[in-house]
Design an enzyme around this catalytic site. Structure first.
Site, PDB file in Angstrom:
ATOM      1  N   HIS A   1       0.825  -1.208   0.000  1.00 24.13           N
ATOM      2  CA  HIS A   1       0.000   0.000   0.000  1.00 24.13           C
ATOM      3  C   HIS A   1       0.862   1.262   0.000  1.00 24.13           C
ATOM      4  O   HIS A   1       1.988   1.268   0.494  1.00 24.13           O
ATOM      5  CB  HIS A   1      -0.995   0.009   1.174  1.00 24.13           C
ATOM      6  CG  HIS A   1      -0.403   0.252   2.523  1.00 24.13           C
ATOM      7  ND1 HIS A   1      -0.341  -0.716   3.507  1.00 24.13           N
ATOM      8  CD2 HIS A   1       0.123   1.369   3.087  1.00 24.13           C
ATOM      9  CE1 HIS A   1       0.193  -0.201   4.603  1.00 24.13           C
ATOM     10  NE2 HIS A   1       0.493   1.064   4.372  1.00 24.13           N
TER      11      HIS A   1
ATOM     12  N   GLU B   1      -5.126   0.514   0.299  1.00 21.85           N
ATOM     13  CA  GLU B   1      -4.888  -0.899   0.499  1.00 21.85           C
ATOM     14  C   GLU B   1      -5.003  -1.666  -0.829  1.00 21.85           C
ATOM     15  O   GLU B   1      -5.546  -1.155  -1.813  1.00 21.85           O
ATOM     16  CB  GLU B   1      -5.910  -1.448   1.506  1.00 21.85           C
ATOM     17  CG  GLU B   1      -5.801  -0.839   2.903  1.00 21.85           C
ATOM     18  CD  GLU B   1      -4.672  -1.430   3.735  1.00 21.85           C
ATOM     19  OE1 GLU B   1      -3.631  -1.823   3.158  1.00 21.85           O
ATOM     20  OE2 GLU B   1      -4.820  -1.495   4.967  1.00 21.85           O
TER      21      GLU B   1
END
Length: 253
Positions: free
Chosen positions: A136, A141
């Site tokens: 990330h 994410e």
């Protein structure tokens, strides 16, 4: 991508600070990251301010992200962290250090306002990034859209576990964060990503040598035309072409 490999985190910090210095002298808009990775860079910039008179007075700064659901003044909020790690030790006006709200009643409106503020400032001139062990960047994410904008996001269990070291227990780590999107980050004029330690080696390899994929959000940097990657030996250990990168680096030193 330009890839630079150095022996230690402190060498990387000095190298990164030297790259950031010309932007500071021009009164640039700085994109700042938090966490342990940029600390040597911030210490080097503080030394330049104190010992060489480098002034940040004409700069603006925007933070990449912020935990959601904790008080702004909590010692682990990024609003507090960047002041403790950098801005309280240099001559930038506190009002020029912009952060996403950790408690916005309307996260969508907060995100839109933040994007407008960056646009009004002329965009980010140089953006400092780290990379998570799961690939990330900021708090984007895996499976985040590569064109995503600033928004509220749920944090993955690995990110929560990785960040638990900053809290008394994993239970105290916020489960959500406000973050600049990948599309937002890619609008910075120059990007400087730092990675140190063997725990980042797999993510670094995927970022540089793997396919462009939302499973490794940092691989989106392959689409930017001015990215510098600064690695220590451990973070570079998974790269297939590591000797080539070192050869090119040495040629231009």
């Amino acid at each position: 991508m330009e890839i630079f490999i150095r022996r230690t985190a402190n060498e990387i910090g000095d190298f990164a600070a030297n790259m950031i210095e010309p932007f500071v002298k021009q009164g640039a808009t700085l994109g700042l990251a938090t966490g342990s990775t940029p600390s040597p860079t911030y210490q080097a910039l503080i030394r330049k301010h104190r010992e060489e008179g480098l002034s940040f007075a004409d700069c603006d700064a925007f933070l990449l992200d912020e935990y959601y659901g904790i008080d702004q003044h909590h010692e682990q909020s990024y609003w507090s962290t960047i002041r403790r790690e950098l801005t309280a030790s240099i001559d930038i006006d506190d009002a020029a250090v912009h952060s996403l709200s950790s408690s916005a009643a309307d996260p969508e409106q907060e995100a839109a306002t933040y994007e407008s503020m960056m646009k009004d400032a002329g965009g980010v001139d140089i953006q400092l990034l780290g990379i998570g062990a799961n690939g990330h960047i900021a708090f984007n994410e895996p499976t985040s859209s590569l064109s995503s904008r600033t928004r509220l996001i749920d944090l993955r269990p690995r990110t929560i576990a990785d960040n638990a070291r900053f809290f008394d227990s994993e239970d105290e780590v916020p489960r959500q964060a406000m973050t600049q999107g990948i599309g937002t980050i890619l609008e910075a004029k120059k990007i400087l990503l730092i990675a140190t330690g063997a725990a980042k080696a797999e993510a670094v390899q995927a970022m540089i040598e793997g396919p462009l994929s939302s499973f490794c959000p940092a691989s989106s940097l392959q689409m930017h035309n001015d990215v510098c990657i600064l690695l220590d030996e451990a973070a570079a250990s998974g790269l297939g072409d590591v000797e080539f990168y070192k050869e090119i680096d040495a040629y231009w030193r």
